[in-house]
Motif scaffolding. Structure first.
Motif, PDB file in Angstrom:
ATOM      1  N   ARG A  38       0.723  -1.183   0.074  1.00  0.00           N
ATOM      2  CA  ARG A  38      -0.018   0.154  -0.027  1.00  0.00           C
ATOM      3  C   ARG A  38       0.854   1.391   0.079  1.00  0.00           C
ATOM      4  O   ARG A  38       0.686   2.228  -0.661  1.00  0.00           O
ATOM      5  N   THR A  42       0.844   4.175  -2.949  1.00  0.00           N
ATOM      6  CA  THR A  42       0.600   5.464  -2.553  1.00  0.00           C
ATOM      7  C   THR A  42       1.811   6.381  -2.936  1.00  0.00           C
ATOM      8  O   THR A  42       1.415   7.352  -3.602  1.00  0.00           O
ATOM      9  N   THR A  96       2.174   6.524   4.798  1.00  0.00           N
ATOM     10  CA  THR A  96       1.065   5.254   4.672  1.00  0.00           C
ATOM     11  C   THR A  96       1.695   4.466   5.762  1.00  0.00           C
ATOM     12  O   THR A  96       0.816   3.608   6.260  1.00  0.00           O
TER      13      THR A  96
END
Length: 180
Positions: A38, A42, A96
């Protein structure tokens, strides 16, 4: 009158499950995206969504007010935009990794959105200003370009999105007037 008899099922005939069952099975079968992946996604998205607008903004500033960028050429401006985009991509990936996942389905309040936009605009301005000052622009030039970048990259998209969201949202029904 007699009740209709259900049709006999043929072997191999599909039977559709309710949506809840399908969603439950899907969440068990589909792999969950890990934090590292992720963060990578991102960072890549932040790079792609930052580099092109930053390049256009800096090119427009170069052509509209050449003294603002010390008459920089297209290649030099592209390098600045690239450095700013890489900085923002790394920042987005790291944040993140450190952030807590949002609760699904909850809409943040207006104050939370305003604070996030203010923080994002401040970080964008400081990051862009630092990169531009590091590349040899004066403090006045770097601050001016950083403020322009922060407004266009951070504030304007959120204001536009929130405005469109409010226009699409159905108007609440006024309460019915009660008669005494």
């Amino acid at each position: 009158m007699s009740e209709p008899t259900p049709e006999p099922r043929r072997v191999g005939q599909l039977v559709w499950a309710p949506d809840e069952v399908t969603a439950g099975i899907g969440s068990q079968v589909q792999p969950q995206v890990g934090r590292g992946r992720r963060a990578l996604q991102t960072g890549l998205a932040a790079f792609l969504l930052t580099w092109v607008p930053t390049l256009f903004i800096l090119l427009a500033a170069t052509f509209a007010a050449p003294s603002l960028t010390d008459d920089a050429g297209v290649g030099r401006v592209a390098l600045w935009a690239l450095l700013i985009a890489v900085l923002f991509a790394v920042t987005a990936a790291v944040s993140t990794l450190w952030s807590k996942p949002d609760r699904a389905g909850e809409e943040p309040s207006g104050l939370v959105v305003a604070l996030r936009v203010a923080r994002g605009a401040l970080l964008t301005g400081v990051g862009a200003g630092a990169v531009l000052a590091w590349q040899g622009l004066s403090v006045r030039q770097a601050v001016t370009l950083a403020v322009i970048l922060a407004l266009i990259l951070r504030v304007l998209p959120v204001v536009a999105a929130r405005t469109l969201q409010r226009r699409r949202a159905p108007e609440p029904e006024p309460p019915a007037a009660s008669t005494p």
